[in-house]
Motif scaffolding. Sequence first.
Motif, PDB file in Angstrom:
ATOM      1  N   GLN A 291       3.442 -15.347   6.514  1.00  0.00           N
ATOM      2  CA  GLN A 291       3.185 -14.549   5.141  1.00  0.00           C
ATOM      3  C   GLN A 291       1.910 -14.590   4.438  1.00  0.00           C
ATOM      4  O   GLN A 291       1.613 -13.849   3.792  1.00  0.00           O
ATOM      5  N   GLU A 292       1.379 -15.832   4.609  1.00  0.00           N
ATOM      6  CA  GLU A 292       0.092 -16.198   3.800  1.00  0.00           C
ATOM      7  C   GLU A 292      -0.900 -15.199   4.431  1.00  0.00           C
ATOM      8  O   GLU A 292      -1.713 -14.411   3.705  1.00  0.00           O
ATOM      9  N   GLU A 293      -1.096 -14.591   5.816  1.00  0.00           N
ATOM     10  CA  GLU A 293      -1.925 -13.808   6.217  1.00  0.00           C
ATOM     11  C   GLU A 293      -1.599 -12.406   5.835  1.00  0.00           C
ATOM     12  O   GLU A 293      -2.712 -11.702   5.594  1.00  0.00           O
ATOM     13  N   ILE A 294      -0.288 -12.118   5.904  1.00  0.00           N
ATOM     14  CA  ILE A 294       0.017 -10.706   5.320  1.00  0.00           C
ATOM     15  C   ILE A 294      -0.506 -10.734   3.744  1.00  0.00           C
ATOM     16  O   ILE A 294      -0.997  -9.520   3.558  1.00  0.00           O
ATOM     17  N   ASP A 295      -0.069 -11.384   3.105  1.00  0.00           N
ATOM     18  CA  ASP A 295      -0.372 -11.315   1.632  1.00  0.00           C
ATOM     19  C   ASP A 295      -2.093 -11.172   1.342  1.00  0.00           C
ATOM     20  O   ASP A 295      -2.623 -10.779   0.460  1.00  0.00           O
ATOM     21  N   GLN A 296      -2.889 -12.076   2.196  1.00  0.00           N
ATOM     22  CA  GLN A 296      -4.282 -12.092   2.085  1.00  0.00           C
ATOM     23  C   GLN A 296      -4.677 -10.786   2.383  1.00  0.00           C
ATOM     24  O   GLN A 296      -5.740 -10.151   1.544  1.00  0.00           O
ATOM     25  N   HIS A 297      -4.278 -10.103   3.525  1.00  0.00           N
ATOM     26  CA  HIS A 297      -4.871  -8.906   3.752  1.00  0.00           C
ATOM     27  C   HIS A 297      -4.529  -7.782   2.837  1.00  0.00           C
ATOM     28  O   HIS A 297      -5.123  -6.896   2.524  1.00  0.00           O
ATOM     29  N   LYS A 298      -3.389  -7.796   2.346  1.00  0.00           N
ATOM     30  CA  LYS A 298      -2.706  -6.988   1.285  1.00  0.00           C
ATOM     31  C   LYS A 298      -3.599  -7.168  -0.027  1.00  0.00           C
ATOM     32  O   LYS A 298      -3.947  -6.085  -0.739  1.00  0.00           O
ATOM     33  N   LYS A 299      -3.972  -8.292  -0.369  1.00  0.00           N
ATOM     34  CA  LYS A 299      -4.959  -8.675  -1.580  1.00  0.00           C
ATOM     35  C   LYS A 299      -6.085  -7.830  -1.433  1.00  0.00           C
ATOM     36  O   LYS A 299      -6.756  -7.218  -2.239  1.00  0.00           O
ATOM     37  N   VAL A 300      -6.790  -8.017  -0.181  1.00  0.00           N
ATOM     38  CA  VAL A 300      -8.116  -7.556  -0.013  1.00  0.00           C
ATOM     39  C   VAL A 300      -8.062  -5.949  -0.131  1.00  0.00           C
ATOM     40  O   VAL A 300      -8.710  -5.247  -0.673  1.00  0.00           O
ATOM     41  N   GLU A 301      -7.036  -5.328   0.320  1.00  0.00           N
ATOM     42  CA  GLU A 301      -6.859  -4.012   0.174  1.00  0.00           C
ATOM     43  C   GLU A 301      -6.721  -3.401  -1.287  1.00  0.00           C
ATOM     44  O   GLU A 301      -7.296  -2.463  -1.475  1.00  0.00           O
ATOM     45  N   LEU A 302      -5.806  -4.092  -2.031  1.00  0.00           N
ATOM     46  CA  LEU A 302      -5.623  -3.782  -3.499  1.00  0.00           C
ATOM     47  C   LEU A 302      -6.793  -3.874  -4.323  1.00  0.00           C
ATOM     48  O   LEU A 302      -7.249  -3.222  -5.061  1.00  0.00           O
ATOM     49  N   GLU A 303      -7.755  -4.981  -3.905  1.00  0.00           N
ATOM     50  CA  GLU A 303      -9.209  -5.187  -4.325  1.00  0.00           C
ATOM     51  C   GLU A 303      -9.954  -3.947  -4.029  1.00  0.00           C
ATOM     52  O   GLU A 303     -10.682  -3.202  -5.104  1.00  0.00           O
ATOM     53  N   LYS A 304     -10.014  -3.402  -3.006  1.00  0.00           N
ATOM     54  CA  LYS A 304     -10.697  -2.305  -2.525  1.00  0.00           C
ATOM     55  C   LYS A 304     -10.483  -1.207  -3.225  1.00  0.00           C
ATOM     56  O   LYS A 304     -11.217  -0.147  -3.584  1.00  0.00           O
ATOM     57  N   LEU A 305      -8.937  -0.858  -3.649  1.00  0.00           N
ATOM     58  CA  LEU A 305      -8.428   0.216  -4.151  1.00  0.00           C
ATOM     59  C   LEU A 305      -9.155   0.272  -5.409  1.00  0.00           C
ATOM     60  O   LEU A 305      -9.423   1.294  -6.094  1.00  0.00           O
ATOM     61  N   ASP A 306      -8.871  -1.084  -6.204  1.00  0.00           N
ATOM     62  CA  ASP A 306      -9.451  -1.029  -7.640  1.00  0.00           C
ATOM     63  C   ASP A 306     -10.874  -0.417  -7.684  1.00  0.00           C
ATOM     64  O   ASP A 306     -11.458   0.304  -8.538  1.00  0.00           O
TER      65      ASP A 306
END
Length: 585
Positions: free
Chosen positions: A419-434
């Motif tokens: 789950q940590e891997e999935i959450d980390q990659h999701k966080k990166v995508e959200l930062e790029k969206l911002d």
Amino acid sequence: MSQSEILREYLQQYFGHDDFRLGQRQVVESILQGENVLAVFPTGSGKSLCYQLPAIMLPGITLVISPLISLMKDQVDQLSQRGIPSTFISSILSEEELLKRMHDLRQGKYKVIYIAPERFYSEGFIDALKGLHVSFVAVDEAHCISQWGHSFRPAYLRIKDLIEQVGSPIVGAFTATANRRVQEDIVRLLGLKEYRLFVSGFDRPNLEFRIEMPRDKQEFVLKFVKKNLGKPGIIYAATRKTVEDLYSLLINRGIPAGMYHAGLSSQDRVIAQDDFTRGKTTVMVATNAFGMGIDKSDIRYIIHYNMPRSLEHYYQEVGRAGRDGKLASCILLYSEEDYHLNRALININYPSVALVESVYNRVLEAGDKGIALDVLLKGNISKQILHSAVRKLIEYNYVKLKSGVIYPFLSGRKFELTQEEIDQHKKVELEKLDKMVEYCLSKRCLRCNILEYFNEEPTFTKCGSCSVCGLAADGTKRKFIDDLLKGILNVNAQTHVSNTEETGEADAALLDVLKRVRERIAQKTGVPRQAVFDDSTLERMAALKPVTRKQLFKIDAGIEQRKVELFADEFLLEIHRYLRKKTIV
């Protein structure tokens, strides 16, 4: 025969070019000298030649690693037509065809072998490579190895092991979109202790950037396309439904349009792409599934109906416009709803690890006979979320999809995704969206924003060709810029250096700008500063302010033609920008 003459001979014989584009020669020469390289060149700048030419000239075979199966196939077809024995190996091949190509591989029948990253999970494939002389490994779309890149592919993390297992050959990593953080990741994760970095300028002066916020997006698109009838353009939308709606809107108004998204059959996608490339249709409405490997230089506009998820995606997609050097418009239709749509799509793309494991167990239970994708997507859970779980399994090479059926990629492979891997990659995508939203709402020059994002320091504060800096409604600035670009490329332009400045001293402010341009070129090409243009030449430029190649020759008849071909345009464009501040800004 000197190496320079040999390079030119191979370039003409196999690729039909008389000379290299900016930066290509230095990358090719470094590889041939046995140096590892990381080349960050914009879309359309000729990255593929930087590894294809050395592949022909080096002994042994070259492995090209690429996640883009359609692009692999196109490049293999082109190389084969040029008499270079090549092939690609990926999951789309039948078992029979795969075995045949593996046999030919062991027999040494290929010079260039394109590999999809999932091959790294096959011990049989790695064993076959160990018996071959692999002299060069080219990693295309190298940003895929970094979680901070915009298309992270876990299989790319295995490339370092592959490099070691085939005898640590020369390594070339190539990408169009990698800021400093991603560059450092690429080098570290490929294990490149020594390497040369080549970064070509990200600025595309012939692209006009606009952010629009229309009340009715469909009406805006319809009016723009009608006004530009006959001009090739691409309209990108975030969802298949939006693509289909826009396609219907244009077709119903008699506009020759095509449609492209992953939900269409492969045959329909090929037909749509061919029709657009050949000019049978002038407008392509598509999701971001469309565009890789498109060989069409005269695309005059790209409209983003929805805001992309990242500046990397955005700049890669607009980079398909204006490859002929002529002016092209890049229009992003922003609305707050796009932010929420993208957040929703990102959330859907990152399902819980428990769901992903549950789907994987169902595939394992089906065994070698596999399970139909349609059957797998049935249940009480949202079909979109289930589809995302399947995509995660494919992405991490737990399963493979063939003819609508899902199979285990490796029999009995243990599930290790966390789950940590999935959450980390999701966080990166959200930062790029911002960051993407910041760009859309910025009150600063859009071109400056883009360059700074990719760690390139602009030599200007206003470009004069974006919606923030201002675009005259009557098209005055647009025409002015287009004329300037044409002038630069026209060595025989009937213009002359102003006689009033022939005896003037160097403009100190302009000289400082030109020195920064020289420094930038020296860093990205590896050429010494004085070998680009020496100080005295820059001083004459700053005094006489040439704006065409002919004028540049006029200030110093001793300037080499080759230097003008390689370096002059960047200097001339900066002089244009400098003069434009005094005239039309």
